[in-house]
Design a protein around this motif. Structure first.
Motif, PDB file in Angstrom:
ATOM      1  N   VAL A   1       0.856  -1.184   0.000  1.00 27.39           N
ATOM      2  CA  VAL A   1       0.000   0.000   0.000  1.00 27.39           C
ATOM      3  C   VAL A   1       0.892   1.233   0.000  1.00 27.39           C
ATOM      4  N   GLY A   2       0.451   2.285  -0.675  1.00 31.62           N
ATOM      5  CA  GLY A   2       1.246   3.505  -0.680  1.00 31.62           C
ATOM      6  C   GLY A   2       0.889   4.419  -1.831  1.00 31.62           C
ATOM      7  N   ARG A   3       1.892   5.167  -2.263  1.00 35.00           N
ATOM      8  CA  ARG A   3       1.733   6.103  -3.379  1.00 35.00           C
ATOM      9  C   ARG A   3       2.625   5.640  -4.519  1.00 35.00           C
TER      10      ARG A   3
ATOM     11  N   ASP B   1      -1.711  10.500  -7.814  1.00 32.90           N
ATOM     12  CA  ASP B   1      -1.636  11.290  -6.588  1.00 32.90           C
ATOM     13  C   ASP B   1      -2.356  10.653  -5.407  1.00 32.90           C
ATOM     14  N   GLY B   2      -3.182   9.651  -5.674  1.00 34.98           N
ATOM     15  CA  GLY B   2      -3.936   9.021  -4.600  1.00 34.98           C
ATOM     16  C   GLY B   2      -3.231   7.820  -4.006  1.00 34.98           C
ATOM     17  N   LEU B   3      -3.990   7.042  -3.256  1.00 33.74           N
ATOM     18  CA  LEU B   3      -3.472   5.834  -2.623  1.00 33.74           C
ATOM     19  C   LEU B   3      -3.576   4.663  -3.590  1.00 33.74           C
ATOM     20  N   THR B   4      -2.550   3.842  -3.622  1.00 32.25           N
ATOM     21  CA  THR B   4      -2.526   2.661  -4.488  1.00 32.25           C
ATOM     22  C   THR B   4      -2.291   1.423  -3.641  1.00 32.25           C
ATOM     23  N   VAL B   5      -2.992   0.346  -3.983  1.00 30.00           N
ATOM     24  CA  VAL B   5      -2.788  -0.957  -3.351  1.00 30.00           C
ATOM     25  C   VAL B   5      -2.484  -1.959  -4.456  1.00 30.00           C
TER      26      VAL B   5
ATOM     27  N   ALA C   1      -7.903   9.563   0.447  1.00 27.50           N
ATOM     28  CA  ALA C   1      -7.566   8.412   1.294  1.00 27.50           C
ATOM     29  C   ALA C   1      -6.238   8.638   2.005  1.00 27.50           C
ATOM     30  N   LEU C   2      -5.266   9.198   1.300  1.00 26.99           N
ATOM     31  CA  LEU C   2      -3.981   9.496   1.935  1.00 26.99           C
ATOM     32  C   LEU C   2      -4.144  10.562   3.012  1.00 26.99           C
ATOM     33  N   SER C   3      -4.968  11.551   2.748  1.00 28.74           N
ATOM     34  CA  SER C   3      -5.196  12.608   3.738  1.00 28.74           C
ATOM     35  C   SER C   3      -5.860  12.061   4.988  1.00 28.74           C
TER      36      SER C   3
END
Length: 271
Positions: free
Chosen positions: A142-144, A149-153, A225-227
């Motif tokens: 999980v991360g960037r 610019d969003g969250l990636t899994v 989601a990251l925020s």
């Protein structure tokens, strides 16, 4: 003057008694007096968040950490921007953090999990920020990722079937403002959680797969989601849940950790 003791302590920033206070003080003084260039400010912001996370993991409460930051800002507001001690310490901080601008990678360890940040300017999709986990025999990251610019899994499920949807679950800080703290990072009770659903899924690029894996799927979430995760307490956990057609759910938990500090480090830009 009132800030003389603090400034004297900060002259030896590497061995400061309270790194969170000292770094928060210099960050607030920079905001007021324009002491540093942008890369040093970003590096100092990352280091301040790291120090806050370390203080929390060492036993400070969220209220105590907030009070430390408040006292640092109040002291910085009372210091004359032309104060020679402030300028002397600012020069030392500039030297200490200027090297961060050329650093490509940095790890941000928590209690169990580690966020790995990578500022390398890749041409192909790669992880800029990642934490590794596992559900059963299937690796999950999980991360960037670069280019989003969003969250990636990313997940490489062993066997079939494949999930039909994925979501991030974490404490709903809007309805439950108090962090859920345990000896090790633990997901908040179900009644206190919120869910953020993936908006898209597709085959993962090789650069996003776990070592040794040849195929897998990527699930993408919005920047919000990251925020949401960065706004949680570093001692908390969140989870990625994969939902299957038969109603079953596969869950893997991750540590919030110093996500905010890692994001601040990435804000220095690609190298």
């Amino acid at each position: 003057m009132a800030a003389a003791l603090t400034l004297a302590l900060m002259a030896g920033a590497a061995t400061a008694a309270d790194p969170h206070y000292d770094r928060a003080f210099m960050l607030a003084a920079d905001a007021r007096c324009g002491l540093f260039d942008r890369p040093v400010t970003a590096a100092l912001a990352s280091a301040t968040l790291q120090a806050r996370g370390a203080a929390l993991r060492e036993g400070a409460t969220a209220i105590q950490a907030a009070e430390t930051a408040r006292r640092a800002r109040a002291r910085a507001a009372a210091v004359d921007c032309s104060n020679p001690e402030l300028r002397m310490v600012a020069g030392r901080v500039q030297n200490a953090f200027s090297g961060w601008a050329s650093m490509r990678r940095m790890d941000f360890p928590g209690v169990k999990g580690v966020w790995m940040a990578d500022r390398t300017a890749w041409d192909a999709p790669r992880w800029r920020l990642s934490q590794a986990g596992r559900v059963g025999a299937s690796p999950v990251t999980v991360g960037r990722a670069s280019g989003h610019d969003g969250l990636t899994v990313a997940v490489s499920f062993v066997g079939r079937p494949r999930p039909t949807s994925a979501r991030i679950v974490a404490r709903d800080a809007g309805r439950f403002p108090n962090p859920w703290i345990a000896r090790t990072p633990t997901l908040a009770p179900e009644a206190q959680r919120r869910a953020l659903w993936a908006g898209a899924t597709f085959a993962a690029d090789r650069g996003l797969l776990a070592t040794g894996k040849r195929q897998g799927e990527v699930w993408r979430f919005g920047a919000s989601a990251l925020s949401v995760l960065a706004g949680l307490d570093p001692r908390e956990a969140f989870a990625v849940e994969f939902l299957f057609r038969d109603g079953s759910v596969a869950r893997v938990e991750f540590e919030v950790g110093d996500l905010a500090a890692a994001e601040a480090f990435l804000s220095l830009g690609a190298v």
